[in-house]
Design a protein around this motif. Structure first.
Motif, PDB file in Angstrom:
ATOM      1  N   PRO A   1     150.832 -57.324  60.589  1.00 51.86           N
ATOM      2  CA  PRO A   1     151.354 -56.281  61.462  1.00 51.86           C
ATOM      3  C   PRO A   1     152.156 -56.900  62.605  1.00 51.86           C
ATOM      4  O   PRO A   1     151.737 -57.888  63.190  1.00 51.86           O
ATOM      5  CB  PRO A   1     150.109 -55.587  61.980  1.00 51.86           C
ATOM      6  CG  PRO A   1     149.040 -55.889  60.975  1.00 51.86           C
ATOM      7  CD  PRO A   1     149.397 -57.232  60.401  1.00 51.86           C
TER       8      PRO A   1
ATOM      9  N   GLN B   1     154.969 -58.420  62.353  1.00 49.56           N
ATOM     10  CA  GLN B   1     155.872 -59.466  61.903  1.00 49.56           C
ATOM     11  C   GLN B   1     157.247 -58.868  61.673  1.00 49.56           C
ATOM     12  O   GLN B   1     157.387 -57.779  61.132  1.00 49.56           O
ATOM     13  CB  GLN B   1     155.350 -60.095  60.609  1.00 49.56           C
ATOM     14  CG  GLN B   1     156.234 -61.211  60.083  1.00 49.56           C
ATOM     15  CD  GLN B   1     155.683 -61.785  58.796  1.00 49.56           C
ATOM     16  OE1 GLN B   1     154.583 -61.466  58.391  1.00 49.56           O
ATOM     17  NE2 GLN B   1     156.462 -62.623  58.159  1.00 49.56           N
TER      18      GLN B   1
ATOM     19  N   LYS C   1     159.712 -49.852  57.138  1.00 50.96           N
ATOM     20  CA  LYS C   1     158.885 -48.728  57.602  1.00 50.96           C
ATOM     21  C   LYS C   1     158.881 -48.593  59.115  1.00 50.96           C
ATOM     22  O   LYS C   1     158.343 -47.632  59.653  1.00 50.96           O
ATOM     23  CB  LYS C   1     157.476 -48.869  57.053  1.00 50.96           C
ATOM     24  CG  LYS C   1     157.464 -48.731  55.532  1.00 50.96           C
ATOM     25  CD  LYS C   1     156.085 -48.661  54.986  1.00 50.96           C
ATOM     26  CE  LYS C   1     156.138 -48.467  53.479  1.00 50.96           C
ATOM     27  NZ  LYS C   1     154.803 -48.469  52.891  1.00 50.96           N
TER      28      LYS C   1
ATOM     29  N   VAL D   1     157.004 -55.438  59.757  1.00 54.92           N
ATOM     30  CA  VAL D   1     156.037 -55.334  58.666  1.00 54.92           C
ATOM     31  C   VAL D   1     154.928 -54.382  59.113  1.00 54.92           C
ATOM     32  O   VAL D   1     154.358 -54.544  60.198  1.00 54.92           O
ATOM     33  CB  VAL D   1     155.450 -56.714  58.302  1.00 54.92           C
ATOM     34  CG1 VAL D   1     154.366 -56.571  57.243  1.00 54.92           C
ATOM     35  CG2 VAL D   1     156.553 -57.640  57.821  1.00 54.92           C
ATOM     36  N   VAL D   2     154.628 -53.377  58.298  1.00 53.35           N
ATOM     37  CA  VAL D   2     153.626 -52.371  58.631  1.00 53.35           C
ATOM     38  C   VAL D   2     152.495 -52.431  57.614  1.00 53.35           C
ATOM     39  O   VAL D   2     152.738 -52.428  56.410  1.00 53.35           O
ATOM     40  CB  VAL D   2     154.261 -50.954  58.630  1.00 53.35           C
ATOM     41  CG1 VAL D   2     153.208 -49.878  58.825  1.00 53.35           C
ATOM     42  CG2 VAL D   2     155.336 -50.856  59.693  1.00 53.35           C
ATOM     43  N   ASP D   3     151.273 -52.481  58.112  1.00 51.21           N
ATOM     44  CA  ASP D   3     150.096 -52.448  57.241  1.00 51.21           C
ATOM     45  C   ASP D   3     149.714 -50.984  57.030  1.00 51.21           C
ATOM     46  O   ASP D   3     149.150 -50.342  57.916  1.00 51.21           O
ATOM     47  CB  ASP D   3     148.946 -53.226  57.885  1.00 51.21           C
ATOM     48  CG  ASP D   3     147.692 -53.253  57.020  1.00 51.21           C
ATOM     49  OD1 ASP D   3     147.698 -52.645  55.915  1.00 51.21           O
ATOM     50  OD2 ASP D   3     146.711 -53.883  57.438  1.00 51.21           O
ATOM     51  N   ASP D   4     150.040 -50.447  55.863  1.00 47.27           N
ATOM     52  CA  ASP D   4     149.773 -49.036  55.573  1.00 47.27           C
ATOM     53  C   ASP D   4     148.289 -48.699  55.583  1.00 47.27           C
ATOM     54  O   ASP D   4     147.912 -47.545  55.758  1.00 47.27           O
ATOM     55  CB  ASP D   4     150.368 -48.645  54.219  1.00 47.27           C
ATOM     56  CG  ASP D   4     151.883 -48.573  54.262  1.00 47.27           C
ATOM     57  OD1 ASP D   4     152.430 -48.163  55.300  1.00 47.27           O
ATOM     58  OD2 ASP D   4     152.512 -48.924  53.252  1.00 47.27           O
ATOM     59  N   ARG D   5     147.444 -49.697  55.392  1.00 50.62           N
ATOM     60  CA  ARG D   5     145.999 -49.440  55.343  1.00 50.62           C
ATOM     61  C   ARG D   5     145.369 -49.376  56.728  1.00 50.62           C
ATOM     62  O   ARG D   5     144.219 -48.975  56.861  1.00 50.62           O
ATOM     63  CB  ARG D   5     145.313 -50.528  54.517  1.00 50.62           C
ATOM     64  CG  ARG D   5     145.810 -50.581  53.071  1.00 50.62           C
ATOM     65  CD  ARG D   5     145.390 -51.844  52.391  1.00 50.62           C
ATOM     66  NE  ARG D   5     146.010 -52.968  53.114  1.00 50.62           N
ATOM     67  CZ  ARG D   5     145.695 -54.237  52.934  1.00 50.62           C
ATOM     68  NH1 ARG D   5     144.773 -54.579  52.082  1.00 50.62           N
ATOM     69  NH2 ARG D   5     146.299 -55.179  53.626  1.00 50.62           N
ATOM     70  N   ALA D   6     146.126 -49.757  57.754  1.00 57.60           N
ATOM     71  CA  ALA D   6     145.546 -49.848  59.095  1.00 57.60           C
ATOM     72  C   ALA D   6     145.335 -48.480  59.756  1.00 57.60           C
ATOM     73  O   ALA D   6     144.492 -48.347  60.632  1.00 57.60           O
ATOM     74  CB  ALA D   6     146.431 -50.714  59.986  1.00 57.60           C
TER      75      ALA D   6
END
Length: 202
Positions: A1, A3, A33, A74-79
């Motif tokens: 996240p 990055q 995203k 960069v996106v962490d979709d699970r977060a």
């Protein structure tokens, strides 16, 4: 996240084949995203070609634009915690649709929200929508969009957002800007809270 990334185009100017890639220019990932901010065509650095009168569309601009181009995040979709969110199960004929500008809805001080003109500020007005009997909101464009050069030259902006540059990235100027990329979580929170209030999002 958090990055950042971007990539250079690979290719060459081949007018006979219509290829106009320029490896001096950084490109935005079309599947980004989140974006670090707004694109500004300073000194025509965003253009792949030489825009001067003696140049032309087949004359590449060799200047590197890496320093001015916003980057993908960069996106962490699970977060994000959707908290078992599901959209209201309403048929089209049951909808009372409120077409609304995500920023303009709360931008004026009379809205009395904590974060005017943002996704977070919009959440504060959900009770107002439910009092009106609204059960669906149709958001005007909320993709990351480009503000045209001719508008900026006149001191204007692209208020309506009909010039998307990132179809998967929520518009960064509608966020609180508290953290890099916060527009993603803030937009998802808005959608979740609208659903919680029985309001579909279009």
């Amino acid at each position: 996240p958090g990055q950042l990334y971007g990539y250079k185009a690979r290719g060459e100017y081949r007018p006979e084949h219509g290829l106009r890639f320029n490896d001096a220019k950084l490109l935005l990932d079309p599947y980004a995203k989140a974006v670090t901010g707004k694109f500004r065509n300073t000194d025509n650095l965003l253009l792949a070609y030489d825009a001067r009168p003696a140049g032309g569309e087949f004359v590449p601009d060799p200047r590197d634009n890496t320093a001015i181009v916003p980057k993908a995040i960069v996106v962490d979709d699970r977060a994000f915690d959707w908290q078992d969110d599901t959209p209201p199960d309403l048929a089209l004929e049951q909808l009372f649709i409120y077409e609304v500008h995500a920023k303009g809805f709360t931008a004026h001080p009379s809205s009395r929200v904590n974060s005017p003109g943002t996704y977070v500020g919009f959440i504060d007005k959900i009770p107002h929508l439910t009092r009106l009997g609204i059960n669906a909101v149709e958001l005007l464009p909320v993709h990351e969009f480009y503000v045209d050069d001719f508008l900026l030259d006149r001191g204007l902006t692209n208020y309506w957002g009909y010039n998307s540059i990132g179809f998967f990235a929520p518009e960064s100027s509608y966020s609180t800007g508290r953290t890099l990329g916060c527009q993603v979580a803030e937009f998802k929170t808005l959608v979740r809270e609208l659903h919680r209030a029985g309001i579909k999002v279009i």
